[in-house]
Design an enzyme around this catalytic site. Sequence first.
Site, PDB file in Angstrom:
ATOM      1  N   ARG A  46       8.174   9.791   0.744  1.00 44.11           N
ATOM      2  CA  ARG A  46       7.256  10.110  -0.356  1.00 44.11           C
ATOM      3  C   ARG A  46       6.502   8.854  -0.719  1.00 44.11           C
ATOM      4  NH1 ARG A  46       8.699   6.442  -3.078  1.00 44.11           N
ATOM      5  NH2 ARG A  46       7.361   7.229  -4.733  1.00 44.11           N
ATOM      6  N   ALA A  48       2.187   8.124  -1.660  1.00 38.41           N
ATOM      7  CA  ALA A  48       0.963   8.565  -0.967  1.00 38.41           C
ATOM      8  C   ALA A  48       0.733   7.875   0.384  1.00 38.41           C
ATOM      9  CB  ALA A  48      -0.222   8.373  -1.910  1.00 38.41           C
ATOM     10  N   ARG A  91       1.973  18.655   1.446  1.00 43.78           N
ATOM     11  CA  ARG A  91       1.843  18.283   0.019  1.00 43.78           C
ATOM     12  C   ARG A  91       0.344  18.206  -0.308  1.00 43.78           C
ATOM     13  NH1 ARG A  91       5.518  13.758  -2.518  1.00 43.78           N
ATOM     14  NH2 ARG A  91       5.239  15.084  -4.355  1.00 43.78           N
ATOM     15  N   GLN A 197      12.369   8.827  -9.357  1.00 41.30           N
ATOM     16  CA  GLN A 197      11.943   7.788  -8.396  1.00 41.30           C
ATOM     17  C   GLN A 197      12.102   6.393  -8.998  1.00 41.30           C
ATOM     18  OE1 GLN A 197      10.389  10.670  -8.920  1.00 41.30           O
ATOM     19  NE2 GLN A 197       9.259  11.372  -7.138  1.00 41.30           N
ATOM     20  N   ASP A 238      -2.164   8.744  -6.417  1.00 43.09           N
ATOM     21  CA  ASP A 238      -2.129   9.696  -5.299  1.00 43.09           C
ATOM     22  C   ASP A 238      -3.523  10.165  -4.905  1.00 43.09           C
ATOM     23  OD1 ASP A 238       0.695   9.864  -6.563  1.00 43.09           O
ATOM     24  OD2 ASP A 238       0.843  10.660  -4.530  1.00 43.09           O
ATOM     25  N   ASN A 248      -1.626  10.607 -10.582  1.00 45.45           N
ATOM     26  CA  ASN A 248      -0.400   9.890 -10.204  1.00 45.45           C
ATOM     27  C   ASN A 248       0.787  10.670 -10.764  1.00 45.45           C
ATOM     28  OD1 ASN A 248       0.891   7.582  -8.921  1.00 45.45           O
ATOM     29  ND2 ASN A 248       1.435   6.907 -10.983  1.00 45.45           N
TER      30      ASN A 248
HETATM   31  O1  MRU Z   1       6.129  12.654  -5.585  1.00 51.61           O
HETATM   32  P1  MRU Z   1       6.055  11.262  -5.065  1.00 51.61           P
HETATM   33  O2  MRU Z   1       7.324  10.495  -5.199  1.00 51.61           O
HETATM   34  O3  MRU Z   1       5.497  11.228  -3.647  1.00 51.61           O
HETATM   35  O4  MRU Z   1       4.969  10.554  -5.990  1.00 51.61           O
HETATM   36  C1  MRU Z   1       4.600   9.233  -5.715  1.00 51.61           C
HETATM   37  C2  MRU Z   1       3.707   8.642  -6.729  1.00 51.61           C
HETATM   38  O5  MRU Z   1       3.258   9.293  -7.650  1.00 51.61           O
HETATM   39  C3  MRU Z   1       3.299   7.224  -6.523  1.00 51.61           C
HETATM   40  O6  MRU Z   1       3.063   6.602  -7.754  1.00 51.61           O
HETATM   41  C4  MRU Z   1       1.995   7.207  -5.704  1.00 51.61           C
HETATM   42  O7  MRU Z   1       2.170   7.881  -4.485  1.00 51.61           O
HETATM   43  C5  MRU Z   1       1.491   5.845  -5.431  1.00 51.61           C
HETATM   44  S1  MRU Z   1       2.647   4.934  -4.472  1.00 51.61           S
HETATM   45  C6  MRU Z   1       2.004   3.867  -3.506  1.00 51.61           C
END
Ligand code: MRU
Length: 346
Positions: A46, A48, A91, A197, A238, A248
Amino acid sequence: MQYPTVDYEQGAVLLLDQTRLPHEVVQLRCTTVEELVEAIRSLSVRGAPAIGVAAAHGVTLAADRLLERGMDGPELLAELQEAVDRLEASRPTAVNLHWALRRMRAVLEEAVPGGGDLRERLHREAVAIHEEDVRLCEAMGRHGAELLPERAVVLTHCNTGALATVGIGTALGVVYAAVEQGKQVEVIVDETRPLLQGARLNTWELAEHGIAATLICDGAAGWTLATRRVDAVLVGADRIARNGDVANKIGTYPLAVLAHRHGVPFYVVAPYSTLDLDLATGEEIPIEEREAGEVTACRGHAVARDGTAAFNPAFDVTPHELIAGIVTERGVVREPYEENFRRLYA
Ligand code: MRU
């Protein structure tokens, strides 16, 4: 880290399984596109940029599997296009996934049916996407580190480090770069419900890098900003619309409101692969909704009465006026975003 976030070897995409952290550090071998799609959906990989890189290697994986079955010519190309479609549907919000797969699709579109080196060209493009992410992270880190004082306290939301990319990260990459430059940085980590996370991944990753971290509940961010010194809020993204609105992890928007209320600069750190300049505003960004069970339970334990309804958007959109600057690999972009993005990425 013991394993890279994403790796590729003939016939398998290798992932550091993030659903098992922080308790177990295990590598997940995806040997089919279906397994990789499931790994992206379930957040084994996970962040982006990381899902973009994993999906790009997934196209090579598809080619390896189809070639093993002796497939060739137009049939091979059609099956590969179909594999790209399945990866793309895994996704919806992180545009890096679509950006990486657009590059892989371009390789397929240039391919001549029966032309022998298609697998090699797909692999080369996936490796180029992978290596580029490492360089983008380094560059964002350098630009972002300049925004921090010699002794800095940073508040962050969700994981945006080495686990979310294949380099040093976006927002956490800025922290690593600042520490590398000799600055002292302490990180306050939002737990980031529902999937934690922050609590699970940031505390683990920051400890691996020897950086001081203090965990807070998401609901404690306002009081933390009101009562403790915080020099900056740093988050990733994202997808970013051309007016500077940022999608995000859910909980980013209220954090931006709170930072604004307390006069703390709120910075977004993201590479050009996260920009979606086709979208005029954040209203056009598709927001993933995940299952209610992620809210009504936590790590497999029910936290609500059986049958409780829940709303579970995985992302929110922070309006650009709450953002002090967007740190990209080309420097810090500020208002007016549309004009400045156009100038930087003409
Ligand atoms: O659902 P996730 O864990 O994939 O969400 C990730 C995020 O929201 C991060 O903040 C985003 O991808 C930027 S990370 C480089």
